[in-house]
Design a protein around this motif. Structure first.
Motif, mmCIF file in Angstrom:
data_model
loop_
_atom_site.group_PDB
_atom_site.id
_atom_site.type_symbol
_atom_site.label_atom_id
_atom_site.label_comp_id
_atom_site.label_asym_id
_atom_site.label_seq_id
_atom_site.Cartn_x
_atom_site.Cartn_y
_atom_site.Cartn_z
ATOM 1 N N LYS A 8 0.829 -1.214 0.000
ATOM 2 C CA LYS A 8 0.000 0.000 0.000
ATOM 3 C C LYS A 8 0.862 1.262 0.000
ATOM 4 N N ARG A 33 -13.976 -0.576 -8.343
ATOM 5 C CA ARG A 33 -14.808 0.575 -7.982
ATOM 6 C C ARG A 33 -15.395 0.400 -6.580
ATOM 7 N N LYS A 34 -15.879 -0.817 -6.293
ATOM 8 C CA LYS A 34 -16.508 -1.062 -4.986
ATOM 9 C C LYS A 34 -15.530 -0.896 -3.837
ATOM 10 N N LEU A 35 -14.284 -1.291 -4.071
ATOM 11 C CA LEU A 35 -13.303 -1.248 -2.983
ATOM 12 C C LEU A 35 -12.612 0.111 -2.896
ATOM 13 N N GLY A 36 -12.870 0.973 -3.866
ATOM 14 C CA GLY A 36 -12.203 2.279 -3.871
ATOM 15 C C GLY A 36 -10.713 2.145 -4.086
ATOM 16 N N SER A 39 -8.466 5.123 -5.091
ATOM 17 C CA SER A 39 -8.161 6.116 -4.053
ATOM 18 C C SER A 39 -6.932 5.728 -3.229
ATOM 19 N N LEU A 40 -6.466 4.496 -3.412
ATOM 20 C CA LEU A 40 -5.281 4.041 -2.663
ATOM 21 C C LEU A 40 -4.007 4.133 -3.494
ATOM 22 N N GLY A 211 -9.680 -7.096 -2.215
ATOM 23 C CA GLY A 211 -8.863 -5.893 -2.211
ATOM 24 C C GLY A 211 -7.376 -6.214 -2.136
ATOM 25 N N GLU A 212 -7.002 -7.115 -1.220
ATOM 26 C CA GLU A 212 -5.589 -7.462 -1.055
ATOM 27 C C GLU A 212 -5.034 -8.053 -2.348
ATOM 28 N N LEU A 215 -4.550 -5.330 -5.003
ATOM 29 C CA LEU A 215 -3.416 -4.436 -4.707
ATOM 30 C C LEU A 215 -2.082 -5.135 -4.973
ATOM 31 N N TYR A 341 -20.580 5.082 -12.542
ATOM 32 C CA TYR A 341 -21.795 5.803 -12.153
ATOM 33 C C TYR A 341 -22.225 5.430 -10.733
ATOM 34 N N THR A 342 -22.230 4.140 -10.451
ATOM 35 C CA THR A 342 -22.782 3.714 -9.162
ATOM 36 C C THR A 342 -21.796 3.846 -8.011
ATOM 37 N N ASN A 343 -20.506 3.855 -8.319
ATOM 38 C CA ASN A 343 -19.533 3.927 -7.224
ATOM 39 C C ASN A 343 -18.655 5.155 -7.263
ATOM 40 N N GLY A 344 -19.045 6.136 -8.058
ATOM 41 C CA GLY A 344 -18.368 7.438 -8.049
ATOM 42 C C GLY A 344 -16.993 7.428 -8.665
#
Lengths: 344, 331
Positions: A8, A33-36, A39-40, A211-212, A215, A341-344
């Motif tokens: 990370k 998208r769901k895990l964002g 942004s990491l 997520g792991e 990444l 759209y759904t997860n920004g």
């Protein structure tokens, strides 16, 4: 598993030249998208969504053919997402509202029950998908043959992943590495990407969906920039040679063919069709190559090729939204535009 | 048609209708108001009145953990409770398709009666209509609840910066139970369909500073919180690791590509509570029926109507309301 905090930190602080990583699996797009995940990552690491959603890559001529069959009184059976994809002028959802019979199934095998209980109805199964889904269609076809069920035909738009990835590489698309599809690789094996990786000096990282896992795979790809290699970060289910039983089953009933990809045109040998000896089960899948946009301003084709992000399309969040999708990428929850759209 | 099935004659208003009402509904719902059998029912009250109505079209009508009868009482009772109203009276309208089994109808009516007693409401008026069809049953219930005149109205506009977001239990259970039934998937998932009187009454009696309540039904938690965020023009921040979701539901969702944030419940609520009352509120909900797994899942900040979730991996996810057709009819 690598120390996640190291991964990370590296990804957050990465400050070398920009790197573009394309994912070619709809479930990866949705998970990212769901895990964002973005942004990491450092602003120098760009994730781009490629042609990984089977609904999104289906050409308009295929939808038009389904509509034609539905209007002719046949019962079209499909998975949910497909009913909202526009052909050149209409969709299955619109035709259903006008009285055509369209049934949604969760498993193709529900069709066997339906076909037996309504022997006088002609069913058309809308068989779309990548290497992950095709073995199921092969098993369904086998069951139809074994049980001599004659009131079901397939309209196929089956795609294979390596030719489209190679196509993108040959176009010199701005891609520095691929997050290789986890589910597809279970069937094909991770080695299938090796020739392309070597030819174009690109790293491929096969990833799972947590997520792991994502990444660690992204980290691996960034670290291996410019190296032609395939790294398997999903070894619990993916093997180098894949699921050979499934591959044999597919080969028994299907054969390679040229295929039309929405917005990308014909890519040679990038699809599968039912073998000639079983063509009584084919509802006319050949030559469905035309691809017309229902809204000329739609830029789904460029989204699918990673040339633009969904937010760069002039229709995005304006006239195009999940309730009123102008292009296929806004229809399926695995489509890039829908996921944005759904997860920004 | 066999005498064990509903026929068009049962909707004629004549003897068959009378018999159906006597045998099926009056037995199950019986109370002093209904037994008068007048054209309308007169009730007394000197409170502010909350009114709500809902129609129930779920398929299948019986599912693990409940049936359309329990559902049609809980749905309307919970809608009244969410405004801080005490549910008092219900009316019910049945649209019954010809061919429906009278035994199923009896089971449904029995279930309505039992749930109404549990929720402390009286079914005081009803109607049945029979239409052509293939034996399906649809129910509308309308509810009347009383609100104490002194009580401040609950609603999105009262949400404040610093408030805590509490959810009363595990997410997705009703939705997953219905889908499992429809898809013939064998598992132990049960609908959470339940009336929430006990927890709401306890919160109000203890004078907990509640600013808004919503039941987590169609559209799921994310849709409800996003609507509250927009209506209050505040940012709602939730934490993925705090969301109560059972492992079974997680696996079920993983298998089918569903998201528990967008799946409906029928016995869960969200409460927006001032920060210094939040911990006590959770304890109260946890000690009530159906609230064992209540948890604080986030907080409210000044903002512009966003719903944001800190994901388990440390990322930030922007959530929107459910769009599209969602999934099969679940209520």
């Amino acid at each position: 598993m690598m120390d996640l905090s190291v991964v990370k930190k590296y990804l957050r602080e990465y400050n070398a030249s920009d790197i573009h990583i394309m994912e070619v699996c709809g479930s990866h797009t949705a998970a990212i998208r769901k895990l964002g995940i973005q942004s990491l990552l450092s602003e120098h690491i760009h994730l781009i969504s490629g042609p990984g959603c089977p609904v999104c890559v289906t050409a308009s001529s295929y939808i038009d053919k389904l509509l034609q069959l539905a209007r002719a009184g046949k019962c079209v059976v499909t998975f949910g997402d497909l009913i909202r994809v526009m052909g050149s002028t209409s969709s299955l959802s619109i035709e259903k509202g006008r009285g055509a019979r369209v049934e949604i199934v969760y498993s193709p095998f529900e069709l066997v029950k339906m076909a037996k209980s309504e022997p006088n109805t002609q069913f058309i199964f809308a068989a779309i998908g990548f290497e992950t889904t095709t073995p199921i269609y092969a098993l369904l076809l086998e069951q139809l043959i074994t049980e001599n069920i004659q009131n079901v035909q397939f309209l196929t738009a089956l795609k294979t992943m390596p030719p489209v990835i190679e196509h993108l590489c040959s176009l010199s698309a701005p891609i520095d590495g691929f997050l290789a599809p986890g589910h597809v690789s279970v069937i094909t094996g991770s080695d299938i990407f090796l020739p392309i990786a070597k030819r174009y000096h690109l790293p491929f990282g096969v990833s799972g969906f947590l997520g792991e896992e994502l990444l660690v795979a992204i980290y691996g790809i960034v670290k291996a920039k410019d190296k032609g290699c395939v790294m398997n970060f999903y070894p619990t289910v993916v093997q180098a040679k894949g699921n050979q039983k499934a591959q044999e089953c597919v080969q028994k009933y299907f054969v390679k063919t040229d295929a039309a990809w929405r917005g990308m045109g014909i890519i040679s040998d990038s699809g599968l069709k039912i073998r000639e000896e079983y063509n009584i089960y084919d509802a006319g899948s050949a030559d469905l190559i035309e691809d017309k946009k229902s809204n000329q301003a739609c830029r789904c084709d460029e989204v699918l090729m990673g040339k633009i992000s969904p937010i760069q399309c002039p229709l995005y969040k304006k006239v195009c939204n999940p309730l009123n999708p102008q292009g296929a990428c806004m229809v399926s929850s695995e489509g890039s535009c829908h996921a944005y759209y759904t997860n920004g | 048609m066999s005498k064990n099935y509903v026929t068009m004659a049962h909707g004629s208003g004549g003897l068959e209708t009378e018999k159906l009402i006597d045998e099926v509904f009056a037995t199950a719902f019986g109370n002093e108001y209904l037994s008068q059998m007048e054209d309308s029912t007169i009730v007394c009250g000197s409170h502010k009145i909350a009114l709500t109505t809902d129609s129930f079209v779920v398929t299948p009508t019986e599912f693990p953990g409940g049936d359309i009868g329990r559902l049609c009482i809980c749905g309307t009772v919970n809608d009244l409770l969410m405004r801080g109203a005490m549910p008092k009276y219900l009316t019910c309208g049945f649209i019954i398709e010809e061919g429906a089994s009278i035994d199923s109808l009896k089971t449904i009516a029995q279930s309505m009666g039992e749930t109404a007693r549990e929720a402390n409401v009286l079914i005081v008026a009803g109607d049945t209509k029979v239409v052509n069809g293939k034996g399906d049953i649809y129910i509308n219930t309308t509810g009347v609840g009383f609100i104490d005149k002194e009580q401040e109205e609950l609603g999105a506009r009262r949400c404040e910066q610093g408030d805590c977001i509490i959810v009363s239990g595990k997410l997705g259970e009703h939705h997953a139970a219905i889908l499992s039934s429809r898809m013939n998937i064998e598992n132990h998932i049960q609908s959470d369909c339940a009336p929430l009187n006990q927890m709401v009454v306890a919160l109000l009696e203890e004078k907990i500073q509640i600013h808004a309540m919503r039941d987590v039904t169609r559209g799921g938690l994310a849709t409800i919180l996003k609507e509250l965020a927009v209506a209050s023009n505040k940012n709602f921040i939730i934490c993925e690791d705090s969301l109560p979701v059972s492992d079974t539901i997680k696996d079920f969702c993983g298998l089918l590509g569903l998201d528990p944030l967008y799946m409906g419940n029928e016995g869960k609520m969200v409460a927006i509570v001032s920060k210094n009352h939040a911990q006590r509120a959770v304890e109260i909900i946890q000690s009530s029926s159906y609230g064992h797994d209540a948890a604080i899942i986030g907080h409210i900040e000044n903002g512009d109507g966003k719903l944001l979730m800190e994901t388990s991996i440390g990322g930030l996810r922007n959530l929107e309301v459910l769009t599209g057709e969602g999934l099969p009819r679940i209520c």
